[in-house]
Design a protein around this motif. Structure first.
Motif, mmCIF file in Angstrom:
data_model
loop_
_atom_site.group_PDB
_atom_site.id
_atom_site.type_symbol
_atom_site.label_atom_id
_atom_site.label_comp_id
_atom_site.label_asym_id
_atom_site.label_seq_id
_atom_site.Cartn_x
_atom_site.Cartn_y
_atom_site.Cartn_z
ATOM 1 N N LEU A 1 0.916 -1.192 -0.087
ATOM 2 C CA LEU A 1 -0.091 -0.096 0.121
ATOM 3 C C LEU A 1 0.729 1.281 -0.016
ATOM 4 N N CYS A 2 0.622 2.224 -0.856
ATOM 5 C CA CYS A 2 1.496 3.450 -1.001
ATOM 6 C C CYS A 2 1.439 4.134 0.287
ATOM 7 N N PRO A 3 2.755 4.496 0.955
ATOM 8 C CA PRO A 3 2.752 5.138 2.026
ATOM 9 C C PRO A 3 2.459 6.912 1.592
ATOM 10 N N ARG B 1 8.297 2.398 -7.468
ATOM 11 C CA ARG B 1 7.177 3.282 -8.142
ATOM 12 C C ARG B 1 5.917 3.199 -7.739
ATOM 13 N N CYS B 2 5.283 4.204 -7.519
ATOM 14 C CA CYS B 2 3.484 4.046 -7.096
ATOM 15 C C CYS B 2 2.655 4.484 -8.595
ATOM 16 N N PHE B 3 1.979 3.443 -9.004
ATOM 17 C CA PHE B 3 1.244 3.797 -10.096
ATOM 18 C C PHE B 3 -0.128 4.640 -9.556
ATOM 19 N N GLY B 4 -0.125 4.805 -8.570
ATOM 20 C CA GLY B 4 -1.441 5.631 -7.954
ATOM 21 C C GLY B 4 -1.025 7.209 -8.141
ATOM 22 N N CYS B 5 -0.021 7.593 -7.336
ATOM 23 C CA CYS B 5 0.165 8.858 -7.500
ATOM 24 C C CYS B 5 1.471 9.416 -8.027
ATOM 25 N N SER B 6 2.112 8.393 -9.017
ATOM 26 C CA SER B 6 3.288 8.670 -9.621
ATOM 27 C C SER B 6 4.554 9.029 -9.302
#
Ligand SMILES: [Zn+2]
Length: 569
Positions: free
Chosen positions: A34-36, A55-60
């Motif tokens: 889960l992205c911090p 890399r987070c593909f949610g918030c880039s």
């Protein structure tokens, strides 16, 4: 410097470093979490051990191990460098200018102050008395050393004078939260006649202090460092640096109120314990804790349990999806009392921790008479927010059944009553933010084409150098590098995009059977899109040329127009 950065990178495994901050799960050749950095329910944060990137593909957000530490610690590059060098056991030789950050200066002062306080506890007359008191309260020598407890003498400026003699500047001492300036410009120590509890960040660096009055009277039993560049009390959880590994291993954290409770817990083998005041539990605290576990055991005394501020913290934790249990303490005792008298008793209390709703249900049943209709209403009203807050429907129903049975109310009526109560929403974002929606169609198509190519490099031959004009300059660079097999020479901003594509090609692996179809579709659409853009632009230029009656330019433009018009067919 470059060499040292490389050396640090080589010695550290990005999976291990990031894994010490957040829970990583294996996902094929990569790891996911889960992205911090943004709020989400499905993991879109990935770490690639092969490429040593995240890399987070949610918030880039994304980058290398340095970038991660900068983001998660909220520090500058120089600070991340120090943190990771220490971790890698690399001694930094040539120090770049950016290494000497404001943060580093303040850290040095706090470290020096901490050593001063520690020496005072061991050597000064007053300090020795304070230490005796600590030993009486069942602290052992090892804990006193490990938690670096100290003594702030009952004088106006012992610490400030010491720091000034060590060539620290007045302003820096004040900014570190250690002293304030008196009317005549002299420094006055903030902590006087107090037992000192240093507060550490996740890297066990001293960032502030708490002080308990001893040997004299003061209205404030405890005082703390005010908010400084290093110390933000809404973001620091006392003891987490020492508790985090055990918290992950046992998969739960015990929250106690005070420094003493926390240290004695650790000393007696309950190392998954941290201290945070129940009334001050913030969203930032909870986000920090969620990196290590989803299970929180609260321990606070009964009178605090009912307080609005405490409830608010619990609601927040509940909404974030924490499983919450409450430790029931014997009346008029705090964890430190129980632990120092009998650690086994504390273990029993932990093992018999009650779920939050059980706990409050019992609490309200003891306060109100369930046989009286008015008081029955009170119980429902008090309990309602906790039940409404349960994210899981099955669990919610379980509790509704139990309560309706106990209070002799029909479940249906109970549900009706609850529906009347509005749950106050708090600051947790209800929607999951993603950046994908802000991407243009071109970006989406080009990205897809590129990661299809990365998955199936033979498709590179289907793109000739003449085709390059259809692509954005960024994609052109990537295609050119791939064709010439010069990926390793990409400059940083292109490498960053390339790493992102590579990770994406691994994570969103497409069925081999549809690769060609996807590739052809993307390419065709990109060509068409470019053609449309060009045609629009050329049309404008044709209009202008017609006004000027410039025959030669017109001929050229018409030829160009036909070229692009062909592409749309
Ligand atoms: Zn994110």
């Amino acid at each position: 410097m470059e060499n040292q950065i490389e050396e640090i990178k080589n010695r550290l495994d990005i999976v291990e470093v990031i894994g010490s901050y957040i829970k990583l799960q294996k996902a094929g050749v990569n790891f996911r979490a889960l992205c911090p950095f943004h709020s989400e329910k499905k993991p879109s944060f990935f770490v690639s051990p092969v490429r040593q990137i995240w890399r987070c593909f949610g918030c880039s957000k994304g980058g290398d191990v340095f970038k991660f530490v900068m983001e998660i610690e909220g520090v500058e590059f120089g600070d991340a460098l120090r943190i990771l060098a220490k971790r890698a056991g690399v001694e930094l030789k040539s120090l770049p200018k950016e290494f000497f950050t404001r943060r580093k200066k303040l850290e040095e002062i706090l470290e020096t102050a901490c050593l001063f306080y520690q020496a005072q506890l061991e050597k000064s007359t007053q300090g020795k008395k304070a230490k005796e008191y600590l030993l009486e309260r069942k602290f052992n020598e090892e804990s006193i050393k490990k938690w670096r407890l100290g003594w702030a003498p009952n004088t106006f400026s012992s610490l400030s004078d010491f720091l000034l003699s060590r060539k620290f500047q007045k302003k820096d001492i004040v900014d570190a939260g250690l002293a304030f300036e008196g009317k005549n410009g002299h420094l006055i120590d903030r902590f006087r006649s107090r037992i000192i509890f240093p507060v550490f960040d996740l890297n066990s660096q001293v960032v502030g202090f708490g002080g308990r009055i001893f040997g004299t009277e003061d209205v404030a039993k405890y005082i703390n460092t005010p908010n400084t560049l290093l110390y933000d009390k809404s973001k620091i959880v006392y003891g987490l640096d020492k508790a985090r590994l055990e918290a992950r291993r046992k998969d739960f954290l015990i929250l106690v109120e005070g420094y003493v409770d926390c240290i004695l817990s650790h000393q007696n083998g309950f190392e998954n314990t941290v201290a945070v005041s129940g009334t001050a539990l913030s969203l930032d605290h909870l986000k920090l804790l969620q990196r290590y576990t989803n299970n929180l055991y609260f321990s606070f005394d009964m009178d605090l349990a009912g307080q609005e501020a405490t409830k608010r913290g619990i609601f927040l934790a509940q909404q974030m999806g924490f499983e919450i249990k409450i430790l029931s303490l014997p009346p008029e005792k705090d964890p430190a009392d129980v632990i120092s008298q009998d650690p086994l008793k504390w273990k029993e209390i932990i093992d018999s921790a009650k779920s939050i709703i059980d706990y409050f249900f019992e609490l309200f049943l003891s306060r109100f008479d369930k046989e009286k209709i008015e008081e029955k209403k009170e119980i429902v009203k008090n309990l309602a927010p906790f039940i409404l807050n349960i994210p899981n429907e099955i669990e919610k129903t379980f509790w509704l059944e139990k309560i309706s049975k106990e209070l002799k109310i029909k479940e249906e009526d109970l549900r009706k009553e609850l529906a009347k109560i509005k749950l106050v929403k708090n600051e947790i974002a209800t929607s999951e933010k993603t950046n994908d929606s802000s991407k243009s169609r071109r970006e989406i198509l080009e990205e897809k084409l590129l990661y299809v190519v990365l998955q199936e490099p033979s498709f590179l031959d289907k793109i000739t150098t003449e085709d390059f004009i259809f692509f954005s300059s960024l994609s052109q660079e990537i295609l050119k590098g791939l064709k010439e097999k010069k990926e390793s020479l990409f400059p940083p901003e292109i490498k960053n995009f390339y790493d992102y594509l590579f990770l994406k090609s691994e994570i969103e692996k497409l069925e081999p059977s549809i690769l060609e179809k996807e590739f052809n579709f993307c390419k065709k659409e990109i060509v068409k899109m470019t053609a449309r853009e060009k045609l629009e632009e050329i049309s404008k230029r044709i209009q202008a040329a017609e006004k000027e009656k410039n025959e030669e330019t017109l001929r050229g433009l018409n030829k160009e127009f036909n070229f692009w018009a062909e592409k749309i067919k």
